[in-house]
Design a protein around this motif. Structure first.
Motif, PDB file in Angstrom:
ATOM      1  N   TYR A 192       0.832  -1.202   0.000  1.00  0.00           N
ATOM      2  CA  TYR A 192       0.000   0.000   0.000  1.00  0.00           C
ATOM      3  C   TYR A 192       0.867   1.252   0.000  1.00  0.00           C
ATOM      4  CZ  TYR A 192      -3.191   3.645   1.223  1.00  0.00           C
ATOM      5  OH  TYR A 192      -3.900   4.811   1.194  1.00  0.00           O
ATOM      6  N   LEU A 193       1.921   1.257   0.808  1.00  0.00           N
ATOM      7  CA  LEU A 193       2.752   2.452   0.920  1.00  0.00           C
ATOM      8  C   LEU A 193       3.388   2.798  -0.417  1.00  0.00           C
ATOM      9  CD1 LEU A 193       4.423   2.086   4.411  1.00  0.00           C
ATOM     10  CD2 LEU A 193       2.617   3.649   3.712  1.00  0.00           C
ATOM     11  N   GLU A 218       2.455   6.096  -2.618  1.00  0.00           N
ATOM     12  CA  GLU A 218       3.524   7.016  -2.991  1.00  0.00           C
ATOM     13  C   GLU A 218       3.465   7.307  -4.491  1.00  0.00           C
ATOM     14  OE1 GLU A 218       7.368   5.488  -2.031  1.00  0.00           O
ATOM     15  OE2 GLU A 218       8.355   7.250  -2.863  1.00  0.00           O
ATOM     16  N   ASN A 219       3.289   6.237  -5.275  1.00  0.00           N
ATOM     17  CA  ASN A 219       3.236   6.407  -6.724  1.00  0.00           C
ATOM     18  C   ASN A 219       2.024   7.217  -7.160  1.00  0.00           C
ATOM     19  OD1 ASN A 219       5.583   5.015  -7.150  1.00  0.00           O
ATOM     20  ND2 ASN A 219       4.558   3.031  -7.262  1.00  0.00           N
ATOM     21  N   VAL A 220       0.880   6.953  -6.498  1.00  0.00           N
ATOM     22  CA  VAL A 220      -0.338   7.698  -6.845  1.00  0.00           C
ATOM     23  C   VAL A 220      -0.127   9.183  -6.549  1.00  0.00           C
ATOM     24  CG1 VAL A 220      -2.745   8.078  -6.230  1.00  0.00           C
ATOM     25  CG2 VAL A 220      -1.902   5.762  -6.539  1.00  0.00           C
ATOM     26  N   LEU A 259       2.008  10.772  -9.121  1.00  0.00           N
ATOM     27  CA  LEU A 259       1.258  10.913 -10.356  1.00  0.00           C
ATOM     28  C   LEU A 259       0.308  12.109 -10.286  1.00  0.00           C
ATOM     29  CD1 LEU A 259       0.580   8.013 -12.422  1.00  0.00           C
ATOM     30  CD2 LEU A 259      -1.496   9.315 -12.068  1.00  0.00           C
ATOM     31  N   LEU A 260      -0.395  12.228  -9.169  1.00  0.00           N
ATOM     32  CA  LEU A 260      -1.365  13.307  -9.038  1.00  0.00           C
ATOM     33  C   LEU A 260      -0.675  14.659  -8.969  1.00  0.00           C
ATOM     34  CD1 LEU A 260      -3.992  11.778  -6.591  1.00  0.00           C
ATOM     35  CD2 LEU A 260      -3.950  11.763  -9.076  1.00  0.00           C
ATOM     36  N   GLU A 261       0.487  14.698  -8.323  1.00  0.00           N
ATOM     37  CA  GLU A 261       1.218  15.961  -8.224  1.00  0.00           C
ATOM     38  C   GLU A 261       1.741  16.393  -9.587  1.00  0.00           C
ATOM     39  OE1 GLU A 261       3.959  15.171  -5.137  1.00  0.00           O
ATOM     40  OE2 GLU A 261       2.549  15.754  -3.562  1.00  0.00           O
ATOM     41  N   ASP A 262       2.209  15.428 -10.381  1.00  0.00           N
ATOM     42  CA  ASP A 262       2.650  15.732 -11.748  1.00  0.00           C
ATOM     43  C   ASP A 262       1.509  16.325 -12.545  1.00  0.00           C
ATOM     44  OD1 ASP A 262       5.068  14.817 -11.178  1.00  0.00           O
ATOM     45  OD2 ASP A 262       4.939  12.934 -12.312  1.00  0.00           O
TER      46      ASP A 262
END
Lengths: 236, 108
Positions: B89-90, B94-96, B99-102
């Motif tokens: 999950y961590l 982190e990846n999500v 992605l959202l910040e990009d």
């Protein structure tokens, strides 16, 4: 909605959806109400915060649809039991051989050290060599005894692990909860493991050292490396 | 948030609470609904599912002045599953987030 109304509605839906152990679930919610009321909430507030009984009831999983045929599983287990039983007989036989080896080594060691020569079974050799060889055999006896302990612990765990497999196979066709599988490797306590290992290492060292010393002593006293020829061990 | 998705995460939260010690159902429900916006009743189906999966066991403990309480406790399997799911999950979260910040950055 009051507590009684809420629980009654939940009970009715759980029953309709054929959720197993409904009383158990209701007891949890009843306890939840008790805590909430003790915290100063009203029954209505507590019920509202729990969420609609209809929405909760669908979140409980139904009795698992029985995957597989119970009769076929039982038949399969009969064959599994048979094979496992046979394997167990073979494994146990080897265990008995190990025990016999350990006892034989111990008996021979005692005869050599005490100078007992029952029915002339022990070939003639100088007493000094016999004592050292006896000690080597004693080491071997202890070593195989430790081996037996590990071996039978392994068999025991094998039986337990098979029992768990059987239980889970039956549980999966009767809709009961499966238990986590057991490891096959023998589980001795850390302390027992440490002690057994220490005993085994000492026994191995005693066996190795005494065997080499015994061989050297025998070769020196017989004046040749194949001392058994000098002492005429294998002549009729 | 999607209910089904939330349920998976809530299972992880319940396991996490239980790694810190055994709790009874209400305590778990209470500490979860304080931090996450869920209906109080949602926790009980989750506890039940985790129990039937063999991740939890229950035992009853007498309490002074009241009926015995049902405590939930992690099994060895539960600990194992928690450690694995937590790591998964961590890294997923982190990846999500990255992605959202990009995504937000692109819009500017």
């Amino acid at each position: 909605m009051t507590k009684t109304e809420y629980l009654d509605r939940l009970a009715a839906i759980l029953k309709k959806n054929q959720i197993p152990d409904a009383e158990d679930i209701l007891a949890e919610y009843e306890q939840h109400f008790a805590f909430k009321l003790a915290d100063g909430y009203s029954e209505e507030e507590a019920a509202a915060r729990l969420g609609a009984p209809e929405l909760l009831a669908v979140q409980f999983e139904k009795r698992e649809t029985h995957t597989g045929n119970a009769a076929l599983t039982r038949l399969g287990l009969v064959f599994a039991d048979f094979s496992f039983g046979l394997a167990l007989v073979l494994l146990a036989a080897f265990g008995i051989v190990l025990i016999a080896l350990s006892l034989a080594c111990a008996a021979a060691a005692i005869c050599l050290i005490t100078g007992l020569n029952i029915a002339g079974l022990i070939p003639s050799m100088p007493y000094g060599c016999a004592v050292v060889m006896g000690l080597a055999l004693l080491g071997l006896a202890v070593l195989t005894a430790v081996g037996c302990v590990y071996y039978f612990a392994f068999i025991r765990q094998l039986i337990r692990s098979f029992g768990r497999f059987r239980h889970n196979a039956l549980a999966s066709v009767s809709g009961k909860a499966a238990l986590p599988p057991l490891p096959v490797r023998a589980l001795l306590s850390v302390r027992a493991n440490r002690r057994l290992r220490a005993v085994a290492l000492i026994a191995l060292a005693v066996f190795a050292i005494c065997f080499v010393l015994g061989y050297i002593a025998a070769a020196l006293s017989a004046g040749q490396l194949s001392f058994w020829h000098a002492w005429g061990w294998f002549q009729a | 948030m999607n209910a089904q998705y939330k349920k998976g995460v809530l299972e992880l939260c319940v396991l996490s609470l239980l790694t810190k010690g055994d709790h009874y159902g209400y305590a778990i429900s209470d500490s979860l609904s304080r931090r996450i916006d869920i209906a109080d009743g949602t926790v009980y189906p989750i506890l039940r599912k985790l129990k039937s999966d063999g991740l939890l066991t229950t035992y009853l403990q007498e309490e002074s002045g009241g009926p015995p309480r049902k405590y939930y406790s992690l099994t060895a399997l539960g600990r194992e599953v928690y450690a694995k799911d937590r790591a998964e999950y961590l890294s997923f979260a982190e990846n999500v987030q990255k992605l959202l910040e990009d995504d937000a950055h692109d819009e500017n």
